[in-house]
Design a protein around this motif. Structure first.
Motif, short mmCIF file in Angstrom:
data_model
loop_
_atom_site.label_atom_id
_atom_site.label_comp_id
_atom_site.label_asym_id
_atom_site.label_seq_id
_atom_site.Cartn_x
_atom_site.Cartn_y
_atom_site.Cartn_z
N SER A 100 90.10 87.33 55.13
CA SER A 100 91.01 86.82 54.18
C SER A 100 91.83 85.90 56.16
CB SER A 100 92.29 87.22 54.14
OG SER A 100 92.15 87.66 52.80
N ARG A 101 91.77 86.89 57.57
CA ARG A 101 91.81 86.65 58.77
C ARG A 101 91.27 85.83 59.24
NH1 ARG A 101 92.02 92.61 61.23
NH2 ARG A 101 94.74 93.41 60.38
N SER A 102 90.11 85.34 58.83
CA SER A 102 88.95 84.74 59.63
C SER A 102 88.97 83.40 58.29
CB SER A 102 87.70 85.27 59.21
OG SER A 102 87.05 86.23 59.62
N THR A 103 89.74 83.43 57.13
CA THR A 103 89.77 82.26 56.61
C THR A 103 91.23 81.65 57.35
OG1 THR A 103 89.03 83.20 54.26
CG2 THR A 103 90.05 81.58 54.12
N LEU A 104 92.15 82.39 57.64
CA LEU A 104 92.98 82.23 58.33
C LEU A 104 92.89 81.07 59.00
CD1 LEU A 104 95.74 84.54 57.15
CD2 LEU A 104 95.79 81.89 56.08
N ARG A 105 92.35 82.16 59.68
CA ARG A 105 91.93 81.38 60.89
C ARG A 105 91.04 79.48 61.45
NH1 ARG A 105 91.29 86.57 63.14
NH2 ARG A 105 88.60 86.55 62.08
N ARG A 106 90.00 79.33 60.39
CA ARG A 106 89.04 78.43 60.70
C ARG A 106 90.39 77.47 59.35
NH1 ARG A 106 85.24 81.94 58.13
NH2 ARG A 106 85.90 81.73 56.11
N ARG A 107 91.60 77.40 58.43
CA ARG A 107 92.65 76.77 58.18
C ARG A 107 93.61 76.15 59.53
NH1 ARG A 107 95.00 79.43 52.81
NH2 ARG A 107 92.64 79.01 51.25
N ILE A 108 93.84 77.21 59.92
CA ILE A 108 94.42 76.81 61.10
C ILE A 108 93.69 75.70 62.47
CG2 ILE A 108 96.06 78.10 63.23
CD1 ILE A 108 96.26 80.27 61.82
N LEU A 109 92.56 76.08 62.64
CA LEU A 109 92.10 75.37 63.36
C LEU A 109 91.58 73.88 63.12
CD1 LEU A 109 89.80 74.87 65.81
CD2 LEU A 109 88.01 75.92 64.42
N GLY A 110 91.55 74.01 61.34
CA GLY A 110 91.54 72.45 60.88
C GLY A 110 92.74 71.87 60.59
N MET A 111 94.16 72.39 61.14
CA MET A 111 95.37 71.82 60.72
C MET A 111 95.29 71.21 62.08
SD MET A 111 97.73 73.95 57.88
CE MET A 111 98.14 75.44 59.85
N LYS A 112 94.67 72.20 63.19
CA LYS A 112 95.36 71.44 63.98
C LYS A 112 94.43 70.59 64.53
CE LYS A 112 95.44 75.89 67.09
NZ LYS A 112 94.86 76.64 67.43
N LEU A 113 93.66 70.50 63.94
CA LEU A 113 91.71 69.77 64.34
C LEU A 113 92.31 68.09 63.56
CD1 LEU A 113 88.74 71.20 64.70
CD2 LEU A 113 90.13 70.12 66.57
N LEU A 114 93.24 68.17 62.65
CA LEU A 114 93.73 66.78 61.24
C LEU A 114 94.58 67.33 60.86
CD1 LEU A 114 90.49 68.10 58.94
CD2 LEU A 114 90.37 65.75 60.35
N SER A 115 95.87 67.09 61.76
CA SER A 115 97.30 66.98 61.11
C SER A 115 97.83 65.48 60.94
CB SER A 115 98.22 67.95 62.59
OG SER A 115 97.67 67.21 63.85
N LYS A 116 98.63 65.70 59.84
CA LYS A 116 98.63 64.29 59.70
C LYS A 116 100.29 63.84 59.87
CE LYS A 116 95.42 64.39 55.82
NZ LYS A 116 94.78 64.80 55.25
N PRO A 117 100.65 62.93 60.25
CA PRO A 117 102.03 62.65 59.84
C PRO A 117 103.12 63.10 58.50
CG PRO A 117 101.15 60.47 60.44
CD PRO A 117 100.30 61.60 60.68
N MET A 118 103.85 63.16 59.05
CA MET A 118 104.63 64.00 57.70
C MET A 118 105.33 62.40 57.01
SD MET A 118 104.31 66.89 56.74
CE MET A 118 105.53 67.34 55.79
#
Length: 195
Positions: A100-118
């Motif tokens: 689960s921690r690994s999944t969360l780390r991948r998600r956080i990395l994905g959010m950093k790379l694909l952050s979109k404006p609100m």
């Protein structure tokens, strides 16, 4: 792959050592670790609680199911390391938490790379200011000790209670409170320094 008989595979009145003699030397190495049958039964019995544990860390059912199934596969592959069959459930739980921690780390990395404006931002300036604050917060979080960061993320971003955080991380409630308190103090200092 040979199927390993469960621990209770002796006939009534038969000594376990005589079973080892009957099986031969090749199976002696297989007795080290939990059996496939015991692991499978533990997994079936505790599937829902393992899924609930994953749900405390992840937000969607599909990811939780994937993590729990992957945990079974990994413990199955390494079952010889589970010397005490009574610890099979503990191995499964720890593997669920780690995955689960690994999944969360991948998600956080994905959010950093694909952050979109609100979509509801009032202006570009306001969006830029929010992004700067968010980046400062992430930077400050990265500067914390690992346990402090884990406690704060689970407590305030995953909205868990202190006792849930203690269960997930395998800490005492007092340790969770101490890590949380020190983490908030360090985060406050880091955010003030960045302002």
């Amino acid at each position: 792959m040979p199927v390993i008989a469960p621990w209770s595979a002796t006939r009534p009145g038969q000594h376990p050592a005589s079973v080892q003699t009957e099986r031969g030397g090749a199976d002696d190495a297989m007795t080290a670790g939990t059996t496939v049958d015991h692991l499978t039964e533990t997994y079936r019995t505790h599937y829902r609680s393992l899924l609930g544990l994953a749900a405390l860390l992840l937000d969607d059912t599909a990811s939780c199911e994937d993590v729990v199934q992957e945990a079974f596969i990994r413990v199955h592959s390494a079952r010889k390391r589970v010397r005490d069959p009574e610890k099979t459930l503990a191995y499964l739980r720890q593997t669920v938490v780690n995955l689960s921690r690994s999944t969360l780390r991948r998600r956080i990395l994905g959010m950093k790379l694909l952050s979109k404006p609100m979509p509801d931002m009032a202006s570009a300036e306001e969006g830029a200011y929010d992004r700067i604050e968010r980046d400062e917060l992430k930077k400050a979080l990265r500067g914390l000790q690992r346990r402090q960061r884990e406690v704060l993320v689970l407590r305030y971003f995953a909205d868990m209670t202190e006792s849930q955080v203690a269960d997930v991380l395998g800490l005492s409630l007092g340790s969770v409170k101490a890590y949380g308190s020190r983490g908030i103090a360090a985060l406050r200092v880091a955010m003030e320094a960045a302002s």
